[in-house]
Design an enzyme around this catalytic site. Structure first.
Site, PDB file in Angstrom:
ATOM      1  N   SER A 118       0.860  -1.929   0.115  1.00  0.00           N
ATOM      2  CA  SER A 118      -0.067   0.380  -0.271  1.00  0.00           C
ATOM      3  C   SER A 118       1.136   1.511   0.096  1.00  0.00           C
ATOM      4  O   SER A 118       0.304   2.513  -0.668  1.00  0.00           O
ATOM      5  CB  SER A 118      -0.696   0.227   1.479  1.00  0.00           C
ATOM      6  OG  SER A 118      -0.718   0.114   2.449  1.00  0.00           O
ATOM      7  N   LYS A 158       0.551   5.145   6.638  1.00  0.00           N
ATOM      8  CA  LYS A 158       0.299   4.908   5.855  1.00  0.00           C
ATOM      9  C   LYS A 158       1.243   6.820   5.257  1.00  0.00           C
ATOM     10  O   LYS A 158       1.266   6.843   6.626  1.00  0.00           O
ATOM     11  CB  LYS A 158      -1.658   5.120   5.643  1.00  0.00           C
ATOM     12  CG  LYS A 158      -2.320   4.108   6.050  1.00  0.00           C
ATOM     13  CD  LYS A 158      -2.685   3.368   4.363  1.00  0.00           C
ATOM     14  CE  LYS A 158      -3.542   2.330   4.726  1.00  0.00           C
ATOM     15  NZ  LYS A 158      -3.368   1.350   3.422  1.00  0.00           N
TER      16      LYS A 158
END
EC number: 3.4.21.89
Length: 181
Positions: A40, A89
């Protein structure tokens, strides 16, 4: 002779106990090693990268210390409905900002965000969303292969564990993870 052995043994045990206590204190409050389990955050972070997470910086600086572009490790919100205990993230939106995606471009308060770190532009639009107080809007750098705030909403500042600061493995990519915005 026997008392000398007991003394040396006691010194070793005392040293080991102190080392374990210090290690646990550092890991709990200062810094921790983590590895990347998914794609990701490509191309910035690859599967198997090993990082040092700074847990103290945000605790000392609060929201003043969080900047757009920081790579953060956090406990996912309940709305994410994930088995993972922690996620990593990039911070995109700060409290009070309005985030939107249109035509593959991210906008903050109506201004296009320059994102040299992403793998590819997002292939879906995202309606304007205002980030609530004490929360962050986070997204993976691999925008089309990241389960992030676009799907489960913002992350509470209380869920932030720390900031990814340093990659120590693989050896050929050792270095800091400075924001690229």
């Amino acid at each position: 002779m026997e008392s000398k052995i007991k003394e040396v043994l006691f010194d070793w045990i005392k040293t080991i106990v102190i080392a374990v206590i210090l290690s646990l204190a550092v890991r709990t409050y200062v810094a921790e090693a983590k590895w990347i389990p998914s794609e990701s955050m490509l191309p910035t972070l690859k599967v198997g990268d090993h990082l040092i997470i700074d847990k103290l910086f945000y605790k000392l600086n609060g929201t003043r210390g969080i900047n757009r572009g920081d790579i953060v490790v956090f406990n996912p919100p309940e709305s994410a409905d994930l088995n993972e205990k922690v996620l990593i993230k990039r911070v995109i939106g700060l409290p009070g900002e309005t985030i939107s995606i249109k035509g593959g471009l991210v906008y903050i308060n109506g201004k296009q965000l320059d994102e040299p770190y992403i793998l590819e532009k997002p292939n879906t639009d995202f309606a304007p969303f205002m980030v609530p107080d004490n929360e962050l809007f986070v997204m993976g750098d691999n925008r089309n292969n990241s389960y992030d705030s676009r799907f489960w909403g913002p992350v509470s500042l209380a869920n932030i564990i720390g900031k990814a600061e340093f990659r120590y493995y693989p050896i050929n990519e050792i270095g800091t993870l400075a924001p690229k915005v």
